[in-house]
Design a protein around this motif. Structure first.
Motif, PDB file in Angstrom:
ATOM      1  N   ASN A 110       8.721  30.209  -0.585  1.00  0.00           N
ATOM      2  CA  ASN A 110       9.062  29.310   0.521  1.00  0.00           C
ATOM      3  C   ASN A 110      10.232  29.837   1.344  1.00  0.00           C
ATOM      4  O   ASN A 110      10.248  29.702   2.569  1.00  0.00           O
ATOM      5  CB  ASN A 110       9.393  27.914  -0.018  1.00  0.00           C
ATOM      6  CG  ASN A 110       8.154  27.163  -0.468  1.00  0.00           C
ATOM      7  OD1 ASN A 110       7.115  27.242   0.169  1.00  0.00           O
ATOM      8  ND2 ASN A 110       8.255  26.444  -1.573  1.00  0.00           N
ATOM      9  N   HIS A 147       8.952  32.256   3.820  1.00  0.00           N
ATOM     10  CA  HIS A 147       7.807  31.803   4.607  1.00  0.00           C
ATOM     11  C   HIS A 147       8.287  31.294   5.971  1.00  0.00           C
ATOM     12  O   HIS A 147       9.300  30.607   6.052  1.00  0.00           O
ATOM     13  CB  HIS A 147       7.074  30.676   3.868  1.00  0.00           C
ATOM     14  CG  HIS A 147       5.699  30.404   4.389  1.00  0.00           C
ATOM     15  ND1 HIS A 147       5.471  29.692   5.541  1.00  0.00           N
ATOM     16  CD2 HIS A 147       4.469  30.751   3.909  1.00  0.00           C
ATOM     17  CE1 HIS A 147       4.170  29.596   5.752  1.00  0.00           C
ATOM     18  NE2 HIS A 147       3.535  30.233   4.783  1.00  0.00           N
ATOM     19  N   PRO A 151       8.254  27.019   5.736  1.00  0.00           N
ATOM     20  CA  PRO A 151       8.373  26.740   4.298  1.00  0.00           C
ATOM     21  C   PRO A 151       7.969  25.333   3.887  1.00  0.00           C
ATOM     22  O   PRO A 151       7.520  25.130   2.764  1.00  0.00           O
ATOM     23  CB  PRO A 151       9.855  26.992   4.018  1.00  0.00           C
ATOM     24  CG  PRO A 151      10.532  26.881   5.341  1.00  0.00           C
ATOM     25  CD  PRO A 151       9.542  27.384   6.344  1.00  0.00           C
ATOM     26  N   HIS A 159       0.808  26.117  -0.792  1.00  0.00           N
ATOM     27  CA  HIS A 159       1.555  27.281  -1.262  1.00  0.00           C
ATOM     28  C   HIS A 159       1.433  27.480  -2.771  1.00  0.00           C
ATOM     29  O   HIS A 159       1.592  28.594  -3.271  1.00  0.00           O
ATOM     30  CB  HIS A 159       3.038  27.133  -0.900  1.00  0.00           C
ATOM     31  CG  HIS A 159       3.296  27.189   0.568  1.00  0.00           C
ATOM     32  ND1 HIS A 159       4.545  26.993   1.108  1.00  0.00           N
ATOM     33  CD2 HIS A 159       2.464  27.405   1.614  1.00  0.00           C
ATOM     34  CE1 HIS A 159       4.472  27.098   2.435  1.00  0.00           C
ATOM     35  NE2 HIS A 159       3.219  27.340   2.749  1.00  0.00           N
TER      36      HIS A 159
END
Length: 405
Positions: free
Chosen positions: A195, A198, A201, A208
């Motif tokens: 995360n 990302h 996130p 995820h």
């Protein structure tokens, strides 16, 4: 929902186009122009120009939209690294596709847009009367559910005549399941690393943890940790594993298929994909560790997906009971009672997607967790909840939606 035989479904032509990282980076109309070219390619194989007007199109769309009608919806942000929506947010998806196709000399009328999970539900219901859920689990994850209309706020249905709201009993709801779970789902430090790296996130926290696009990345972070803390691969990280998303879920899946004592296939595959800088193949212990890690990550995914399916099943039971208590329309009450009768006997969850279809033992583990949750209920309250494959559901579900107009 009337059952039909699979033999009545005929696909005249089909093709697949791999979505490369370069295609994901296309912004705005660049992506939809590419998409229109692919549509033209497939249509040209079977179209005899017998139609006089625009070609009617049914579309399964795998990303969030604010659906304002059966044929259109407001484009929302796209996950999984796609940039196409960045310059087209809040524009109508149906209009975008029609414009892109017209630019390629192809006149189409987008008459029905369904989410891919809704397409799975529709294609499953075409064959199995008891289908009430559609599950997609491949690169991403989503579930569609058949619910009473009153469960959803009426503003979600856009502008519709009062007669529709009076007559409509049930509706298919795209849950966008992947967006749930922020601050609720238990996460590991490797999930936190994913995360943190990302671009969005908090956009799809459940996705995820469970979907094919991310399972390999979670494993990669865990492997990097194990190299440093436990001496995996002799304490030396294969250089290729330093790149984000370099360990794909397909590799883990193929490794898990190797059940031989020496794991020669898994060992050879991993070394080919991620050779050590010294050229020395990984040890058997190294590969066993990677396979065990992959198995645990996949089992966690299957358990969370199973819990999600069962939670939505329980929601439907509750919604149908509330509908019976609140409805003033006799036919609506009868429909809700019929739904409860199905739920207490057998509910079909039509599924598709690379992870649930092809990852070793995933389907069996997911079904086992669902069975365990269902068996914990009184026998009078829960029937079986069966995961049933919905082959070519994106194609067939869009066609069912189109043919229902």
């Amino acid at each position: 929902m009337t059952a039909h035989g699979e033999e009545s479904m005929v696909i005249l032509s089909k093709d697949t186009c791999k979505i490369t990282p370069e295609l994901k980076k296309l912004k705005g109309m660049e992506f939809f122009d590419w998409m229109a070219t692919r549509i033209l390619d497939i249509v040209s194989k079977v179209d005899n120009n017998s139609h006089t007007g625009p070609l009617p199109v049914g579309l399964a769309w795998s990303f969030p939209i604010k659906q304002t009608s059966l044929r259109g919806g407001i484009l929302q942000g796209m996950g999984k690294g796609f940039r196409a929506a960045d310059a087209l947010l809040d524009q109508d998806l149906g209009d975008i596709i029609q414009t892109a196709c017209l630019g390629r000399g192809l006149r189409v009328e987008v008459a029905a847009i369904v989410n891919d999970s809704a397409a799975a539900l529709l294609s499953g219901a075409y064959i199995h009367n008891a289908t009430r859920f559609g599950l997609v689990l491949g690169t991403g994850v989503n579930i569609a559910i058949h619910l009473p209309v009153r469960t959803v706020g009426y503003d979600k249905f856009g502008i519709r005549p009062a007669s529709w709201l009076d007559e409509a009993s049930h509706v298919i709801v795209n849950t966008e399941l992947g967006m749930f779970g922020y601050g609720i789902l238990p996460v590991t430090r490797w999930d936190a690393l994913l995360n943190a790296n990302h671009p969005k996130p908090a956009f799809q926290p459940l996705e995820h943890i469970v979907s094919g696009y991310y399972l390999g990345e979670v494993a990669r972070f865990a492997i990097l940790d194990a190299v440093e803390s436990a001496g995996l691969f002799g304490g030396i990280v294969p250089s290729s594993l330093l790149a984000p998303y370099s360990l794909d879920t397909e590799t883990l899946s193929l490794m898990e298929k190797d059940t031989s004592p020496c794991l020669e296939v898994a060992r050879s595959l991993f070394h080919k994909k991620h050779p050590s800088d010294s050229g020395t193949p990984p040890t058997l212990a190294d590969i066993r560790a990677v396979c065990a890690l992959a198995s645990l990550i996949a089992q966690r995914s299957a358990a969370i997906v199973a819990a999600s399916v069962y939670a939505l099943w329980a929601l439907k039971v509750e919604a149908e009971n509330e509908y019976i208590d609140a409805s003033l329309v006799q036919t609506h009450t009868e429909n809700a009672r019929a739904e409860l009768a199905i739920l207490q006997l057998r509910t079909v969850v039509a599924f598709n997607g690379s992870v649930i279809e092809r990852y070793p033992h995933y389907l069996a583990h997911c079904q086992a967790v669902i069975n365990s949750l269902a068996s914990a209920k009184p026998s009078s309250a829960a029937g079986t909840i069966d995961l049933v494959p919905a082959k070519e559901s994106s194609l067939l579900g869009a066609v069912v939606a189109l043919a229902s107009l």
